[in-house]
Design a protein around this motif. Structure first.
Motif, PDB file in Angstrom:
ATOM      1  N   ASP A   5       0.206  -3.934   1.696  1.00 52.55           N
ATOM      2  CA  ASP A   5       1.246  -4.078   0.684  1.00 52.55           C
ATOM      3  C   ASP A   5       2.454  -3.258   1.122  1.00 52.55           C
ATOM      4  OD1 ASP A   5       2.467  -4.996  -1.616  1.00 52.55           O
ATOM      5  OD2 ASP A   5       0.961  -4.185  -2.980  1.00 52.55           O
ATOM      6  N   ILE A   6       3.508  -3.240   0.314  1.00 53.38           N
ATOM      7  CA  ILE A   6       4.759  -2.602   0.721  1.00 53.38           C
ATOM      8  C   ILE A   6       4.856  -1.127   0.355  1.00 53.38           C
ATOM      9  CG2 ILE A   6       6.075  -4.738   0.651  1.00 53.38           C
ATOM     10  CD1 ILE A   6       7.205  -3.706  -2.045  1.00 53.38           C
ATOM     11  N   GLY A   7       3.954  -0.607  -0.455  1.00 50.72           N
ATOM     12  CA  GLY A   7       4.027   0.790  -0.890  1.00 50.72           C
ATOM     13  C   GLY A   7       3.893   1.764   0.259  1.00 50.72           C
ATOM     14  N   PRO A   8       4.380   2.986   0.082  1.00 58.12           N
ATOM     15  CA  PRO A   8       4.352   3.966   1.163  1.00 58.12           C
ATOM     16  C   PRO A   8       2.952   4.353   1.635  1.00 58.12           C
ATOM     17  CG  PRO A   8       5.297   4.926  -0.837  1.00 58.12           C
ATOM     18  CD  PRO A   8       5.029   3.484  -1.121  1.00 58.12           C
ATOM     19  N   PHE A   9       1.945   4.139   0.802  1.00 58.22           N
ATOM     20  CA  PHE A   9       0.575   4.456   1.210  1.00 58.22           C
ATOM     21  C   PHE A   9      -0.274   3.203   1.398  1.00 58.22           C
ATOM     22  CE2 PHE A   9       2.007   8.463  -0.495  1.00 58.22           C
ATOM     23  CZ  PHE A   9       1.552   9.338   0.469  1.00 58.22           C
ATOM     24  N   ASP A  10       0.363   2.055   1.427  1.00 57.35           N
ATOM     25  CA  ASP A  10      -0.377   0.795   1.520  1.00 57.35           C
ATOM     26  C   ASP A  10      -0.560   0.333   2.959  1.00 57.35           C
ATOM     27  OD1 ASP A  10      -0.515   0.856  -1.211  1.00 57.35           O
ATOM     28  OD2 ASP A  10       1.101  -0.599  -1.529  1.00 57.35           O
ATOM     29  N   ASN A  11      -0.969   1.258   3.809  1.00 60.67           N
ATOM     30  CA  ASN A  11      -1.308   0.944   5.195  1.00 60.67           C
ATOM     31  C   ASN A  11      -2.301   1.987   5.694  1.00 60.67           C
ATOM     32  OD1 ASN A  11       0.252   3.159   6.737  1.00 60.67           O
ATOM     33  ND2 ASN A  11       1.833   2.275   5.423  1.00 60.67           N
ATOM     34  N   THR A  13      -2.435   3.941   8.337  1.00 63.71           N
ATOM     35  CA  THR A  13      -1.923   5.213   8.852  1.00 63.71           C
ATOM     36  C   THR A  13      -1.561   6.173   7.721  1.00 63.71           C
ATOM     37  OG1 THR A  13      -1.044   4.021  10.757  1.00 63.71           O
ATOM     38  CG2 THR A  13      -0.203   6.229  10.388  1.00 63.71           C
ATOM     39  N   ALA A  14      -0.844   5.671   6.711  1.00 62.96           N
ATOM     40  CA  ALA A  14      -0.448   6.526   5.595  1.00 62.96           C
ATOM     41  C   ALA A  14      -1.660   6.955   4.776  1.00 62.96           C
ATOM     42  CB  ALA A  14       0.572   5.800   4.721  1.00 62.96           C
ATOM     43  N   ALA A  15      -2.602   6.057   4.602  1.00 64.46           N
ATOM     44  CA  ALA A  15      -3.823   6.409   3.871  1.00 64.46           C
ATOM     45  C   ALA A  15      -4.593   7.504   4.616  1.00 64.46           C
ATOM     46  CB  ALA A  15      -4.693   5.175   3.659  1.00 64.46           C
ATOM     47  N   ASP A  16      -4.631   7.418   5.937  1.00 62.50           N
ATOM     48  CA  ASP A  16      -5.276   8.469   6.741  1.00 62.50           C
ATOM     49  C   ASP A  16      -4.521   9.791   6.614  1.00 62.50           C
ATOM     50  OD1 ASP A  16      -7.208   6.675   7.572  1.00 62.50           O
ATOM     51  OD2 ASP A  16      -6.307   6.339   9.551  1.00 62.50           O
ATOM     52  N   PHE A  17      -3.189   9.716   6.603  1.00 63.80           N
ATOM     53  CA  PHE A  17      -2.373  10.922   6.417  1.00 63.80           C
ATOM     54  C   PHE A  17      -2.687  11.570   5.071  1.00 63.80           C
ATOM     55  CE2 PHE A  17       1.852  12.635   4.915  1.00 63.80           C
ATOM     56  CZ  PHE A  17       1.795  13.815   5.642  1.00 63.80           C
ATOM     57  N   ALA A  18      -2.812  10.758   4.030  1.00 67.56           N
ATOM     58  CA  ALA A  18      -3.166  11.278   2.704  1.00 67.56           C
ATOM     59  C   ALA A  18      -4.531  11.957   2.747  1.00 67.56           C
ATOM     60  CB  ALA A  18      -3.163  10.152   1.676  1.00 67.56           C
ATOM     61  N   GLY A  19      -5.468  11.355   3.446  1.00 72.56           N
ATOM     62  CA  GLY A  19      -6.791  11.957   3.585  1.00 72.56           C
ATOM     63  C   GLY A  19      -6.732  13.282   4.319  1.00 72.56           C
ATOM     64  N   ASP A  20      -5.889  13.347   5.361  1.00 74.83           N
ATOM     65  CA  ASP A  20      -5.715  14.606   6.097  1.00 74.83           C
ATOM     66  C   ASP A  20      -5.133  15.686   5.190  1.00 74.83           C
ATOM     67  OD1 ASP A  20      -6.658  13.316   8.369  1.00 74.83           O
ATOM     68  OD2 ASP A  20      -4.655  13.033   9.250  1.00 74.83           O
ATOM     69  N   CYS A  73       2.091   7.687  -6.675  1.00 80.38           N
ATOM     70  CA  CYS A  73       0.765   7.283  -7.133  1.00 80.38           C
ATOM     71  C   CYS A  73       0.274   6.098  -6.318  1.00 80.38           C
ATOM     72  CB  CYS A  73       0.792   6.891  -8.601  1.00 80.38           C
ATOM     73  SG  CYS A  73       1.187   8.257  -9.683  1.00 80.38           S
ATOM     74  N   SER A  74      -0.918   6.194  -5.893  1.00 82.80           N
ATOM     75  CA  SER A  74      -1.544   5.113  -5.150  1.00 82.80           C
ATOM     76  C   SER A  74      -3.023   5.440  -5.029  1.00 82.80           C
ATOM     77  CB  SER A  74      -0.921   5.005  -3.752  1.00 82.80           C
ATOM     78  OG  SER A  74      -1.669   4.137  -2.938  1.00 82.80           O
ATOM     79  N   ASN A  75      -3.808   4.422  -4.958  1.00 84.38           N
ATOM     80  CA  ASN A  75      -5.234   4.652  -4.708  1.00 84.38           C
ATOM     81  C   ASN A  75      -5.451   5.263  -3.339  1.00 84.38           C
ATOM     82  OD1 ASN A  75      -5.932   3.553  -7.177  1.00 84.38           O
ATOM     83  ND2 ASN A  75      -6.201   1.498  -6.348  1.00 84.38           N
TER      84      ASN A  75
END
Length: 145
Positions: A5-11, A13-20, A73-75
């Motif tokens: 999707d287009i959100g900043p965490f909807d990929n 790489t970004a989801a992994d960054f959030a996890g880090d 906010c994002s899952n």
């Protein structure tokens, strides 16, 4: 590109960054965000997709703490508390966003081929406006005696 999707965490790489960020100690999270933004903010011949995706996510976190910003906010965004980020980080976030949408960005190049490119670009423009609002004009009449 592992994007859904287009959100900043909807990929991916970004989801992994959030996890880090979630796995890091609270006192390390600000430096991680600074590092991601600094890496992307420096004009270069080429900004790789992964650096662009992380920078967009980090900029969204900075904007989310601004009074006019929307929480990031994002899952797939960070679920752990972030420290209060310094206001001067906004300048670096703006510089990073400018690089993300530049003609030297692999991420922008790939999004330009997507059907929802304009919505992705509008979301970045909205983030940028929160981070770098225009300076209101001075009302000189207030200072006249």
């Amino acid at each position: 590109m592992g994007t859904w999707d287009i959100g900043p965490f909807d990929n991916d790489t970004a989801a992994d960054f959030a996890g880090d960020l979630d796995e890091a100690a609270l006192e390390e999270r600000e430096a991680m965000i600074w590092g991601v933004l600094k890496r992307a903010a420096v004009p270069a011949d080429f900004l790789g997709i992964y650096d662009g995706e992380r920078a967009l996510a980090a900029a969204a976190l900075v904007a989310g703490q601004h009074p006019d910003g929307d929480p990031a906010c994002s899952n797939y965004g960070p679920s752990e508390l972030l420290p209060e980020l310094p206001a001067d980080l906004r300048i670096t976030a703006v510089d990073a966003l400018d690089q993300v949408v530049s003609n030297r960005s692999e991420l922008a190049e790939l999004w330009a081929e997507a059907a929802n490119w304009s919505q992705w670009r509008q979301d970045i423009t909205r983030l940028r406006k929160v981070l770098d609002p225009p300076i209101p004009p001075q009302v000189e009449a207030l200072f006249e005696i």
